[in-house]
Every structure is written in C-alpha cells, then in structure tokens.
Design a protein around this motif. Structure first.
Motif, PDB file in Angstrom:
ATOM      1  N   THR A  84       0.817  -1.214   0.000  1.00 20.67           N
ATOM      2  CA  THR A  84       0.000   0.000   0.000  1.00 20.67           C
ATOM      3  C   THR A  84       0.852   1.267   0.000  1.00 20.67           C
ATOM      4  O   THR A  84       0.481   2.277  -0.594  1.00 20.67           O
ATOM      5  N   SER A  85       2.016   1.211   0.647  1.00 21.10           N
ATOM      6  CA  SER A  85       2.865   2.408   0.715  1.00 21.10           C
ATOM      7  C   SER A  85       3.415   2.770  -0.660  1.00 21.10           C
ATOM      8  O   SER A  85       3.456   3.949  -1.041  1.00 21.10           O
ATOM      9  N   GLU A  86       3.861   1.771  -1.424  1.00 21.47           N
ATOM     10  CA  GLU A  86       4.371   2.047  -2.761  1.00 21.47           C
ATOM     11  C   GLU A  86       3.261   2.525  -3.682  1.00 21.47           C
ATOM     12  O   GLU A  86       3.458   3.436  -4.498  1.00 21.47           O
ATOM     13  N   TYR A  87       2.098   1.917  -3.576  1.00 19.90           N
ATOM     14  CA  TYR A  87       0.983   2.317  -4.439  1.00 19.90           C
ATOM     15  C   TYR A  87       0.517   3.730  -4.107  1.00 19.90           C
ATOM     16  O   TYR A  87       0.103   4.475  -4.990  1.00 19.90           O
ATOM     17  N   LEU A  88       0.592   4.113  -2.831  1.00 20.85           N
ATOM     18  CA  LEU A  88       0.177   5.454  -2.436  1.00 20.85           C
ATOM     19  C   LEU A  88       1.024   6.520  -3.122  1.00 20.85           C
ATOM     20  O   LEU A  88       0.506   7.582  -3.508  1.00 20.85           O
ATOM     21  N   GLN A  89       2.324   6.248  -3.283  1.00 20.64           N
ATOM     22  CA  GLN A  89       3.193   7.212  -3.958  1.00 20.64           C
ATOM     23  C   GLN A  89       2.756   7.438  -5.405  1.00 20.64           C
ATOM     24  O   GLN A  89       2.874   8.540  -5.931  1.00 20.64           O
ATOM     25  N   PHE A  90       2.261   6.399  -6.032  1.00 23.51           N
ATOM     26  CA  PHE A  90       1.790   6.502  -7.408  1.00 23.51           C
ATOM     27  C   PHE A  90       0.365   7.035  -7.471  1.00 23.51           C
ATOM     28  O   PHE A  90       0.019   7.850  -8.341  1.00 23.51           O
ATOM     29  N   LEU A  91      -0.468   6.598  -6.533  1.00 18.47           N
ATOM     30  CA  LEU A  91      -1.900   6.874  -6.604  1.00 18.47           C
ATOM     31  C   LEU A  91      -2.260   8.293  -6.216  1.00 18.47           C
ATOM     32  O   LEU A  91      -3.116   8.923  -6.866  1.00 18.47           O
ATOM     33  N   ALA A 150      -5.860  20.580  -0.851  1.00 12.22           N
ATOM     34  CA  ALA A 150      -5.285  20.600   0.496  1.00 12.22           C
ATOM     35  C   ALA A 150      -5.728  19.388   1.305  1.00 12.22           C
ATOM     36  O   ALA A 150      -4.923  18.772   2.024  1.00 12.22           O
ATOM     37  N   VAL A 151      -6.991  19.021   1.204  1.00 12.96           N
ATOM     38  CA  VAL A 151      -7.512  17.873   1.963  1.00 12.96           C
ATOM     39  C   VAL A 151      -6.839  16.585   1.513  1.00 12.96           C
ATOM     40  O   VAL A 151      -6.399  15.765   2.338  1.00 12.96           O
ATOM     41  N   ILE A 152      -6.736  16.384   0.208  1.00 19.29           N
ATOM     42  CA  ILE A 152      -6.138  15.153  -0.310  1.00 19.29           C
ATOM     43  C   ILE A 152      -4.665  15.058   0.077  1.00 19.29           C
ATOM     44  O   ILE A 152      -4.185  13.997   0.496  1.00 19.29           O
ATOM     45  N   LEU A 153      -3.941  16.145  -0.040  1.00 16.12           N
ATOM     46  CA  LEU A 153      -2.528  16.117   0.327  1.00 16.12           C
ATOM     47  C   LEU A 153      -2.348  15.871   1.821  1.00 16.12           C
ATOM     48  O   LEU A 153      -1.429  15.143   2.229  1.00 16.12           O
ATOM     49  N   ALA A 154      -3.203  16.461   2.646  1.00 13.95           N
ATOM     50  CA  ALA A 154      -3.102  16.255   4.090  1.00 13.95           C
ATOM     51  C   ALA A 154      -3.352  14.790   4.446  1.00 13.95           C
ATOM     52  O   ALA A 154      -2.604  14.197   5.245  1.00 13.95           O
ATOM     53  N   VAL A 155      -4.374  14.191   3.845  1.00 17.23           N
ATOM     54  CA  VAL A 155      -4.656  12.776   4.098  1.00 17.23           C
ATOM     55  C   VAL A 155      -3.501  11.906   3.607  1.00 17.23           C
ATOM     56  O   VAL A 155      -3.086  10.948   4.275  1.00 17.23           O
ATOM     57  N   GLY A 156      -2.963  12.248   2.430  1.00 17.54           N
ATOM     58  CA  GLY A 156      -1.841  11.474   1.913  1.00 17.54           C
ATOM     59  C   GLY A 156      -0.617  11.529   2.814  1.00 17.54           C
ATOM     60  O   GLY A 156       0.054  10.513   3.038  1.00 17.54           O
ATOM     61  N   LEU A 157      -0.314  12.702   3.349  1.00 17.64           N
ATOM     62  CA  LEU A 157       0.831  12.825   4.255  1.00 17.64           C
ATOM     63  C   LEU A 157       0.625  12.013   5.517  1.00 17.64           C
ATOM     64  O   LEU A 157       1.568  11.409   6.044  1.00 17.64           O
ATOM     65  N   VAL A 158      -0.599  11.982   6.015  1.00 17.56           N
ATOM     66  CA  VAL A 158      -0.897  11.180   7.199  1.00 17.56           C
ATOM     67  C   VAL A 158      -0.710   9.696   6.913  1.00 17.56           C
ATOM     68  O   VAL A 158      -0.187   8.935   7.746  1.00 17.56           O
ATOM     69  N   LEU A 159      -1.097   9.258   5.719  1.00 19.40           N
ATOM     70  CA  LEU A 159      -0.998   7.846   5.358  1.00 19.40           C
ATOM     71  C   LEU A 159       0.415   7.419   4.988  1.00 19.40           C
ATOM     72  O   LEU A 159       0.699   6.226   4.908  1.00 19.40           O
ATOM     73  N   GLY A 160       1.291   8.392   4.717  1.00 21.62           N
ATOM     74  CA  GLY A 160       2.669   8.047   4.402  1.00 21.62           C
ATOM     75  C   GLY A 160       3.181   8.535   3.070  1.00 21.62           C
ATOM     76  O   GLY A 160       4.291   8.174   2.662  1.00 21.62           O
TER      77      GLY A 160
END
Length: 283
Positions: A84-91, A150-160
């Motif tokens: 999930t961490s690798e996919y998050l960087q792409f997604l 801003a919301v999407i980036l904040a959630v993404g930073l929290v998730l890794g």
C-alpha cells in the motif's frame, strides 16, 4: 362653525418636466462603470459567499476525496503494487487530479441553478463586462479546487505519502491542476446554459468525466492495457495532466507533459469560452 370644501377641479398640479425628473433621479454623480477585473472578482466573491452560507457544498471536496484515497489505497494497493505504501506514492497525485477534475462539473450546475431561479436575468441587465458572471463562477470554484487539493494532500501525508519534490514540487503540481481545471470548467458552463435542468447537467457531465478519468493512468500504468486502449489513454488530456502532476511532486521536470497539459487547457478555453459567451448573449 363653517367648513370649507375644495372641489377636485380646484386642485392644480404643477407640470413635471424632464429636467425636473433628471434632477431628482440623477442628483449625484453617476458612478464609474466597474472594470472587467472588478466585476469578475465581485461575482467570484458571490460564489464564495454561497459556499459560506451553504457549507454542505464542501462535502464533495472533503469527504469524497478522503474516501477515494482510503478505498483505493487499501483495497487495491497490495494487488497492484505489492504494498500500500508504494501504491500510495503513485496513486495520490492521480486521485488529486481525479477529484478536482470531477468537481469542475458543479460550475455548470451553479449556472443552471441561477438560470432556473431567474438570477441570470438580473445579472444580464447590469452594465458590466459581459463575461464577468461566467468568469466569476470559475474564480469562485477555484476555492473549491484548492480546498480539495489541500484535503487530499493532508490525508496522503498522514498515510505516508512523501513527495520528493518538496513544497516547490507540490505547489507546482497544484498550480498546474488549477489552471487546467479553470479551462476545463468552461465546458460545464456551456452545458449549464444549454441544458434545462441541473440533473441534466450532472448526468451529461458524469458521462464525459468518468471515461476520461478512469481511462487514464490515474490508477495503473497504461503499459498493462491492450494496445488499442493504450492509444486512447496515452493521448488523453487527463493522462498528460496526471503524469505532469505526479512527476512534479516527485521532484522531476516533465516539460513535455506540462506543455501538453497547458496546451489542452488553452484549447478548452479557446473553444468553449467563446461558445459559452455566444450562448449567454443569445439568452
């Protein structure tokens, strides 16, 4: 005690001349006509005030993007990328593009709603720059796009999610996305003027947006697709935009993808802005 009566024939009304009316109605100096920028910003502020008084309008730019990030990351991340961490960087950059592009259709919905309520008739009678109302809708929606980003980036930073491009890369990607979305929204303003109901605007908009966003590189690499589908996906404006935003946030400078994204944005504005104003002037 005596009483005095006055007959109607005895009442004399002084004649009113055009000069008298002009002196009463235009006793002060006529205000200057607002500039194009001033009028556009005023209508943009009107759109922001509508969000202030009906904050539920921000649901689609807050809850929906969060749901998309969580759902796709944890449902498909392991299967598509191995973790999930690798996919998050792409997604995450792709979800950012998808969410903002999808909410551009609400510009057309807002235009159609004002038409149904009769507000547009009052706007068109004002002595202002003609496109000011249309541009104002788009400027007001820029706030929605910024909040969603801003919301999407904040959630993404929290998730890794960790953008290697840093603050500069993130701001560059968001700026490119906002420019593209501003131009893309002209399509929905045109539909808002053409179609009769807001449900029709939403229905037609979804028929266009869903294929464009899902048939792109937002979720997977196009190399895994059939050749005939790759031909469409690789030339899609959403694919160029997602690639540009993804690489900018990764710390790279994708000149070709940025140029394609700006070129598509320019094409949308050049084609659909005049068509929108033609429909607006003929109403």
């Amino acid at each position: 005690m005596s009483t005095a009566t006055v007959n109607d024939q005895d009442v004399r009304v002084a004649p009113v001349t055009a000069q008298d009316l002009s002196a009463v109605l235009a006793s002060g100096q006529r205000p200057e006509r607002p500039s194009a920028l001033s009028a556009s910003l005023t209508f943009g502020w009107r759109a922001v005030l509508k969000i202030k008084h009906v904050p539920e309008q921000l649901f689609d730019v807050t809850a929906f993007p969060v749901m998309m990030v969580l759902m796709y990351t944890y449902l498909f991340g392991g299967a598509l990328a191995g973790s999930t961490s690798e996919y998050l960087q792409f997604l995450l950059p792709g979800i950012l593009v998808m969410s903002v592009v999808m909410i551009t259709m609400y510009t057309g919905v807002a235009v159609n709603t004002d038409i149904e309520k009769g507000v547009f008739d009052r706007i068109r009678s004002l002595p202002i720059w003609r496109p000011a109302a249309m541009v104002g809708y788009l400027l007001g929606d820029m706030l929605r796009y910024t909040v969603a980003s801003a919301v999407i980036l904040a959630v993404g930073l929290v998730l890794g999610y960790r953008p290697d491009g840093g603050v500069v890369g993130v701001l560059g990607g968001v700026a490119l996305l906002l420019v593209f979305s501003f131009a893309f929204s002209w399509i929905w303003t045109m539909l808002g003027l053409m179609l009769r109901t807001e449900k029709s605007v939403m229905g037609v908009s979804m028929m266009v947006i869903f294929p464009l966003t899902f048939l792109s590189n937002i979720f997977v690499d196009p190399e895994t697709m059939p050749d005939w589908l790759q031909a469409f996906v690789n030339n899609s404006p959403i694919t160029h935009l997602a690639s540009a935003v993804r690489e900018l946030m990764a710390g790279e400078w994708p000149a070709a993808e940025v140029a394609w994204s700006l070129g598509w944005a320019g094409a949308f504005a050049v084609v659909f802005a005049p068509l929108t104003m033609r429909l607006y002037n003929r109403m």
